[in-house]
Design an enzyme around this catalytic site. Structure first.
Site, PDB file in Angstrom:
ATOM      1  N   HIS A  87       0.852  -1.187   0.000  1.00 55.97           N
ATOM      2  CA  HIS A  87       0.000   0.000   0.000  1.00 55.97           C
ATOM      3  C   HIS A  87       0.884   1.232   0.000  1.00 55.97           C
ATOM      4  CE1 HIS A  87      -3.767   2.163   0.745  1.00 55.97           C
ATOM      5  NE2 HIS A  87      -2.978   3.034   1.348  1.00 55.97           N
ATOM      6  N   ASP A 166     -14.524   3.280   7.647  1.00 53.81           N
ATOM      7  CA  ASP A 166     -13.464   4.075   7.013  1.00 53.81           C
ATOM      8  C   ASP A 166     -13.982   4.783   5.769  1.00 53.81           C
ATOM      9  OD1 ASP A 166     -10.691   4.982   6.562  1.00 53.81           O
ATOM     10  OD2 ASP A 166     -10.959   3.822   4.734  1.00 53.81           O
ATOM     11  N   ARG A 173     -13.295  13.304   6.270  1.00 52.00           N
ATOM     12  CA  ARG A 173     -12.004  13.963   6.531  1.00 52.00           C
ATOM     13  C   ARG A 173     -11.555  14.771   5.332  1.00 52.00           C
ATOM     14  NH1 ARG A 173      -8.586   9.120   7.121  1.00 52.00           N
ATOM     15  NH2 ARG A 173      -6.862  10.561   7.183  1.00 52.00           N
ATOM     16  N   SER A 188      -6.942   4.289   9.077  1.00 54.06           N
ATOM     17  CA  SER A 188      -7.690   4.168   7.813  1.00 54.06           C
ATOM     18  C   SER A 188      -7.035   3.111   6.919  1.00 54.06           C
ATOM     19  CB  SER A 188      -7.700   5.539   7.126  1.00 54.06           C
ATOM     20  OG  SER A 188      -8.061   5.447   5.778  1.00 54.06           O
ATOM     21  N   LYS A 192      -8.303  -1.318   6.504  1.00 52.33           N
ATOM     22  CA  LYS A 192      -8.641  -1.957   5.216  1.00 52.33           C
ATOM     23  C   LYS A 192      -7.702  -3.127   4.935  1.00 52.33           C
ATOM     24  CE  LYS A 192      -8.474   2.156   3.466  1.00 52.33           C
ATOM     25  NZ  LYS A 192      -8.557   3.493   2.927  1.00 52.33           N
TER      26      LYS A 192
HETATM   27  N1  URA Z   1      -4.985   6.425   2.246  1.00 48.43           N
HETATM   28  C1  URA Z   1      -6.005   5.916   2.980  1.00 48.43           C
HETATM   29  O1  URA Z   1      -6.572   4.879   2.657  1.00 48.43           O
HETATM   30  N2  URA Z   1      -6.383   6.599   4.074  1.00 48.43           N
HETATM   31  C2  URA Z   1      -5.806   7.753   4.470  1.00 48.43           C
HETATM   32  O2  URA Z   1      -6.203   8.293   5.478  1.00 48.43           O
HETATM   33  C3  URA Z   1      -4.740   8.275   3.692  1.00 48.43           C
HETATM   34  C4  URA Z   1      -4.338   7.574   2.574  1.00 48.43           C
END
Ligand code: URA
Length: 430
Positions: A87, A166, A173, A188, A192
């Site tokens: 990620h 999220d 946000r 966040s 996931k």
């Molecule tokens: N990527 C995400 O999935 N969440 C965040 O808060 C920032 C980048």
């Protein structure tokens, strides 16, 4: 078990006063927000209090667990191969997932890559892949599992059932100035990734003008927080901190980034894209217990390209079809001769976004052909009048604002000026 009752005002006031929230307050507020009992304006006040006052490690861990519990958990236990995912925290020209997923799959590790769309100046993997004629981002869990088994790699959208708290909170946000809070970014991303069920995870934490984290110290704190969350959840997690003061490769957009990724899979492509793809592949292979495989050899063998073609076809795409091309182009010429000493990632990202490669609101469409191509990288010698950047869009009226964002976005120093490049790999945590 039903979480104990609290009320939103009590939780907001506690965090506003700098207190650590209790497990019960956290469980309640995430569950109540997901169900619509806590209103958006209350959650935005709480997110701002978290941004200003921070959270302790135990609070972040509990917040992450509550977000995971808001939805389903996937599992790939039935697969005959180990799984690894990566990620990126988001950057400009960051197309690495595209060559990386098929490369790691070609090395014998399954890659379940749930990706997102771009928002603001950062690009999104799904938007890039959607420029391939026929390719679809949405798969059922069964289709995803079957593709992982048969092809080894899948890049698709996260289903609605995965960490729904999220999804709501991230959208909130984004419009309330509360994205850049380390506890909220870490929870966040990790909610996931843990819910997705990968066995190992490599985080590419971007640092620099084009990243959410502008300083190495902030990026190290974010990386450490995420690595701890992953490790505590039983996911082998490591983070590479990588430079995002200069955009990656030579393109930022959608179709043009797909084309650059295919060049990498064919054995060419820009040196920085190849370097980062191989560095992340090595980490993913190590996390999955396959460190004896050299991804550079596999890339050179053409096997990663075979997986790419199979992966695109499995999702309805035609990997050999011509990619969309923007209707209009505008060349920015080098104003003087000398050494290109800087190309600012944020300036390029904003320009690509304004040209139509990104969206201003989640529902907006993106242009497949739009974006920016740069013809020199920092350290290269340029001659006055030579093409420095090419701007691409379907809509000529977009050039003016894109050019404004590039104003001051690059520096040319007199010929002979010494140039010290920023290393691409800045740190490793894990
Ligand atoms: N990527 C995400 O999935 N969440 C965040 O808060 C920032 C980048």
């Amino acid at each position: 078990m039903t979480p104990a009752q609290h009320d939103a005002i009590e939780v907001i006031i506690a965090k506003r006063g700098g207190a650590a929230l209790t497990d019960s307050q956290i469980d309640w507020v995430i569950d109540a927000y997901t169900r619509g009992v806590v209103a958006d304006e209350q959650m935005s006040a709480l997110a701002m209090a978290i941004l200003l006052n921070g959270m302790t490690r135990p609070e972040i861990a509990r917040w992450t667990a509550a977000m995971i519990a808001s939805g389903e958990r996937m599992a790939f236990d039935g697969l005959p191969l180990p799984t690894a995912d990566k990620h990126s925290t988001g950057g400009v020209g960051d197309k690495i997932t595209l060559p990386l997923a098929p490369l790691v799959a070609a090395c014998g590790v399954a890659v379940p890559q749930l990706s997102g769309r771009g928002l603001g100046h950062t690009g999104g993997t799904l938007d890039k892949l959607e420029s391939i004629p026929g390719w679809r981002a949405t798969l059922s869990n069964d289709e995803m599992f079957a593709q992982l088994r048969d092809v080894g790699a899948v890049i698709c959208a996260a289903g609605d059932g995965l960490a729904p708290a999220d999804k709501k909170l991230y959208a909130l946000r984004d419009v309330t100035g509360t994205v850049e809070a380390i506890p909220l970014i870490a929870s966040s991303i990790m909610s996931k990734k843990i819910a997705e069920g990968t066995g190992s995870l490599v985080l590419d934490v971007k640092v620099g003008t084009g990243a959410f984290m502008k300083t190495l110290a902030d990026a190290q704190e974010l990386a450490r927080t995420m690595v701890d969350l992953g490790t505590d959840a039983g996911v082998t997690t490591v983070a590479l901190l990588t430079d995002m003061s200069t955009p990656l490769g030579l393109t930022a957009g959608n179709a043009i980034e797909v084309a650059e990724s295919v060049e990498v899979l064919a054995g060419g492509g820009p040196a920085d894209v190849v370097e980062l793809t191989l560095a992340l592949a090595r980490e993913m292979l190590r996390g999955a217990g396959r460190e004896h495989v050299d991804p550079a050899d596999v890339l050179a063998s053409g096997k990663a390209m075979d997986v790419w073609n199979a992966m695109i076809r499995a999702q309805g795409g035609d990997p050999v079809a011509a990619l969309p091309v923007a209707r209009e182009s505008h060349v920015v010429a080098a104003p003087s001769s000398g050494v290109l000493t800087g190309l600012d990632a944020m300036a390029v990202g904003l320009a690509a976004w304004r040209l139509g490669a990104g969206r201003a609101r989640k529902e907006d469409p993106v242009q497949a052909g739009a974006g920016v191509v740069w013809h020199a990288r920092p350290g290269d010698t340029v001659t006055a009048g030579q093409p420095l950047l090419t701007l691409l869009t379907d809509d000529e009226s977009r050039f003016e604002r894109a050019l404004a964002s590039l104003d001051g976005g690059y520096d040319i120093a007199p010929t002979g000026t010494a140039f010290e490049p920023t290393p691409l790999l800045l740190d490793r945590i894990g």
